[in-house]
Scaffold this motif. Structure first.
Motif, PDB file in Angstrom:
ATOM      1  N   VAL A 210       7.512 -11.880  11.923  1.00 29.68           N
ATOM      2  CA  VAL A 210       6.435 -10.913  11.750  1.00 29.68           C
ATOM      3  C   VAL A 210       6.239 -10.154  13.055  1.00 29.68           C
ATOM      4  CG1 VAL A 210       3.956 -10.668  11.311  1.00 29.68           C
ATOM      5  CG2 VAL A 210       5.313 -12.311   9.986  1.00 29.68           C
ATOM      6  N   ILE A 211       6.289  -8.814  12.973  1.00 28.05           N
ATOM      7  CA  ILE A 211       6.190  -7.978  14.170  1.00 28.05           C
ATOM      8  C   ILE A 211       5.152  -6.879  13.942  1.00 28.05           C
ATOM      9  CG2 ILE A 211       7.448  -6.542  15.817  1.00 28.05           C
ATOM     10  CD1 ILE A 211      10.049  -7.805  14.519  1.00 28.05           C
ATOM     11  N   PRO A 212       3.924  -7.033  14.459  1.00 28.95           N
ATOM     12  CA  PRO A 212       2.961  -5.937  14.380  1.00 28.95           C
ATOM     13  C   PRO A 212       3.282  -4.889  15.443  1.00 28.95           C
ATOM     14  CG  PRO A 212       1.965  -7.820  15.455  1.00 28.95           C
ATOM     15  CD  PRO A 212       3.359  -8.229  15.055  1.00 28.95           C
TER      16      PRO A 212
ATOM     17  N   ASP B 265       3.180  -1.721  10.683  1.00 29.81           N
ATOM     18  CA  ASP B 265       2.717  -0.559  11.430  1.00 29.81           C
ATOM     19  C   ASP B 265       1.203  -0.478  11.281  1.00 29.81           C
ATOM     20  OD1 ASP B 265       3.051   2.034  12.829  1.00 29.81           O
ATOM     21  OD2 ASP B 265       2.072   2.674  10.972  1.00 29.81           O
ATOM     22  N   ASP B 266       0.512  -0.591  12.382  1.00 30.85           N
ATOM     23  CA  ASP B 266      -0.952  -0.648  12.380  1.00 30.85           C
ATOM     24  C   ASP B 266      -1.550   0.717  12.737  1.00 30.85           C
ATOM     25  OD1 ASP B 266      -3.500  -1.687  12.214  1.00 30.85           O
ATOM     26  OD2 ASP B 266      -3.458  -2.556  14.224  1.00 30.85           O
ATOM     27  N   GLY B 267      -1.254   1.720  11.901  1.00 32.70           N
ATOM     28  CA  GLY B 267      -1.872   3.030  12.058  1.00 32.70           C
ATOM     29  C   GLY B 267      -1.226   3.934  13.079  1.00 32.70           C
TER      30      GLY B 267
ATOM     31  N   ARG C 280      11.014  -5.503   5.880  1.00 31.98           N
ATOM     32  CA  ARG C 280       9.856  -4.954   5.190  1.00 31.98           C
ATOM     33  C   ARG C 280       9.043  -4.172   6.190  1.00 31.98           C
ATOM     34  NH1 ARG C 280       7.566  -9.672   1.209  1.00 31.98           N
ATOM     35  NH2 ARG C 280       9.555 -10.144   0.246  1.00 31.98           N
ATOM     36  N   LEU C 281       8.672  -2.992   5.800  1.00 34.19           N
ATOM     37  CA  LEU C 281       7.777  -2.175   6.613  1.00 34.19           C
ATOM     38  C   LEU C 281       6.459  -2.082   5.866  1.00 34.19           C
ATOM     39  CD1 LEU C 281       7.092  -0.316   8.951  1.00 34.19           C
ATOM     40  CD2 LEU C 281       8.148   1.559   7.662  1.00 34.19           C
ATOM     41  N   VAL C 282       5.408  -2.595   6.473  1.00 34.19           N
ATOM     42  CA  VAL C 282       4.065  -2.553   5.899  1.00 34.19           C
ATOM     43  C   VAL C 282       3.256  -1.576   6.734  1.00 34.19           C
ATOM     44  CG1 VAL C 282       1.988  -3.903   5.383  1.00 34.19           C
ATOM     45  CG2 VAL C 282       4.246  -4.966   5.203  1.00 34.19           C
ATOM     46  N   ARG C 283       2.568  -0.671   6.069  1.00 33.58           N
ATOM     47  CA  ARG C 283       1.740   0.312   6.774  1.00 33.58           C
ATOM     48  C   ARG C 283       0.272   0.020   6.508  1.00 33.58           C
ATOM     49  NH1 ARG C 283       5.354   5.183   4.583  1.00 33.58           N
ATOM     50  NH2 ARG C 283       7.178   4.766   5.865  1.00 33.58           N
ATOM     51  N   LEU C 284      -0.480  -0.107   7.590  1.00 29.07           N
ATOM     52  CA  LEU C 284      -1.919  -0.353   7.491  1.00 29.07           C
ATOM     53  C   LEU C 284      -2.665   0.736   8.244  1.00 29.07           C
ATOM     54  CD1 LEU C 284      -1.981  -4.199   8.183  1.00 29.07           C
ATOM     55  CD2 LEU C 284      -2.035  -3.045   5.967  1.00 29.07           C
ATOM     56  N   ASP C 285      -3.955   0.834   7.986  1.00 26.26           N
ATOM     57  CA  ASP C 285      -4.798   1.840   8.626  1.00 26.26           C
ATOM     58  C   ASP C 285      -5.588   1.239   9.777  1.00 26.26           C
ATOM     59  OD1 ASP C 285      -4.015   3.923   6.927  1.00 26.26           O
ATOM     60  OD2 ASP C 285      -5.441   3.271   5.394  1.00 26.26           O
ATOM     61  N   ARG C 286      -4.926   0.976  10.853  1.00 26.54           N
ATOM     62  CA  ARG C 286      -5.532   0.536  12.117  1.00 26.54           C
ATOM     63  C   ARG C 286      -6.540  -0.595  11.937  1.00 26.54           C
ATOM     64  NH1 ARG C 286      -7.427   4.645  16.845  1.00 26.54           N
ATOM     65  NH2 ARG C 286      -7.144   3.130  18.469  1.00 26.54           N
ATOM     66  N   VAL C 287      -6.013  -1.741  11.577  1.00 26.38           N
ATOM     67  CA  VAL C 287      -6.856  -2.914  11.342  1.00 26.38           C
ATOM     68  C   VAL C 287      -6.836  -3.904  12.506  1.00 26.38           C
ATOM     69  CG1 VAL C 287      -6.655  -2.743   8.841  1.00 26.38           C
ATOM     70  CG2 VAL C 287      -4.993  -4.116  10.112  1.00 26.38           C
ATOM     71  N   GLY C 288      -5.950  -3.688  13.464  1.00 28.70           N
ATOM     72  CA  GLY C 288      -5.834  -4.590  14.602  1.00 28.70           C
ATOM     73  C   GLY C 288      -4.691  -5.567  14.421  1.00 28.70           C
ATOM     74  N   PRO C 289      -4.183  -6.136  15.526  1.00 33.82           N
ATOM     75  CA  PRO C 289      -2.996  -6.992  15.457  1.00 33.82           C
ATOM     76  C   PRO C 289      -3.185  -8.276  14.652  1.00 33.82           C
ATOM     77  CG  PRO C 289      -3.820  -6.851  17.719  1.00 33.82           C
ATOM     78  CD  PRO C 289      -4.620  -5.894  16.900  1.00 33.82           C
ATOM     79  N   ALA C 290      -4.358  -8.879  14.706  1.00 33.27           N
ATOM     80  CA  ALA C 290      -4.571 -10.130  13.953  1.00 33.27           C
ATOM     81  C   ALA C 290      -4.510  -9.866  12.450  1.00 33.27           C
ATOM     82  CB  ALA C 290      -5.894 -10.763  14.337  1.00 33.27           C
TER      83      ALA C 290
ATOM     84  N   ALA D 278      -3.069  -7.358  11.040  1.00 36.90           N
ATOM     85  CA  ALA D 278      -1.695  -6.941  10.737  1.00 36.90           C
ATOM     86  C   ALA D 278      -0.801  -8.164  10.541  1.00 36.90           C
ATOM     87  CB  ALA D 278      -1.155  -6.056  11.858  1.00 36.90           C
ATOM     88  N   ARG D 279      -0.933  -9.145  11.401  1.00 31.65           N
ATOM     89  CA  ARG D 279      -0.165 -10.390  11.249  1.00 31.65           C
ATOM     90  C   ARG D 279      -0.512 -11.092   9.936  1.00 31.65           C
ATOM     91  NH1 ARG D 279      -1.613 -10.486  16.785  1.00 31.65           N
ATOM     92  NH2 ARG D 279       0.216 -10.208  18.104  1.00 31.65           N
TER      93      ARG D 279
END
Length: 127
Positions: free
Chosen positions: A20-22, A52-54, A76-86, A88-89
């Motif tokens: 897992v790589i944020p 990807d965290d935003g 796998r590439l997961v895209r989130l809207d800036r939720v923070g590294p924790a 994201a993990r």
């Protein structure tokens, strides 16, 4: 909500280890990190989940270009809207297919063979 992009050979068995790589706005670092995983992931015993965290749109194109392409590796590439590294993990952990999770930062360049050694240690009950 997370959007995922999975590249994996059809009919393949679940991996032993999910890496897992944020990341956020760090395409150069992520490219080096993924380059260090290429040989490991070809074995089919591992998958990588990049979260990807935003990042900015231009950054997303670079992140997508960093995935391992034709190697047949599970990415796998997961895209989130800036939720923070924790968070994201945690998002990656919920979709991980591996029996074991390994969390890396995008600035980590993994030494050759480290995932095979980790898998051997886990199988032997060490760690």
């Amino acid at each position: 909500m997370a959007r995922t992009n999975t590249k994996q050979a059809a009919g393949s068995k679940p991996p032993d280890l999910s890496v897992v790589i944020p990341t956020r706005n760090s395409s150069a670092l992520l490219a080096d990190c993924l380059d260090s995983l290429r040989g490991e992931l070809r074995a089919g015993d591992f998958e990588a989940i990049v979260v990807d965290d935003g990042s900015a749109d231009a950054e997303l194109r670079l992140v997508e270009a960093c995935t391992l392409g034709d190697s047949g590796a599970a990415i796998r590439l997961v895209r989130l809207d800036r939720v923070g590294p924790a968070a994201a993990r945690n998002a990656a952990a919920t979709i991980a297919r591996g029996e074991w999770l390994l969390f890396l930062d995008d600035a980590v360049v993994a030494p050759h063979g480290c995932f095979a050694r980790a898998r051997s240690s886990l199988a032997a009950g060490v760690g």
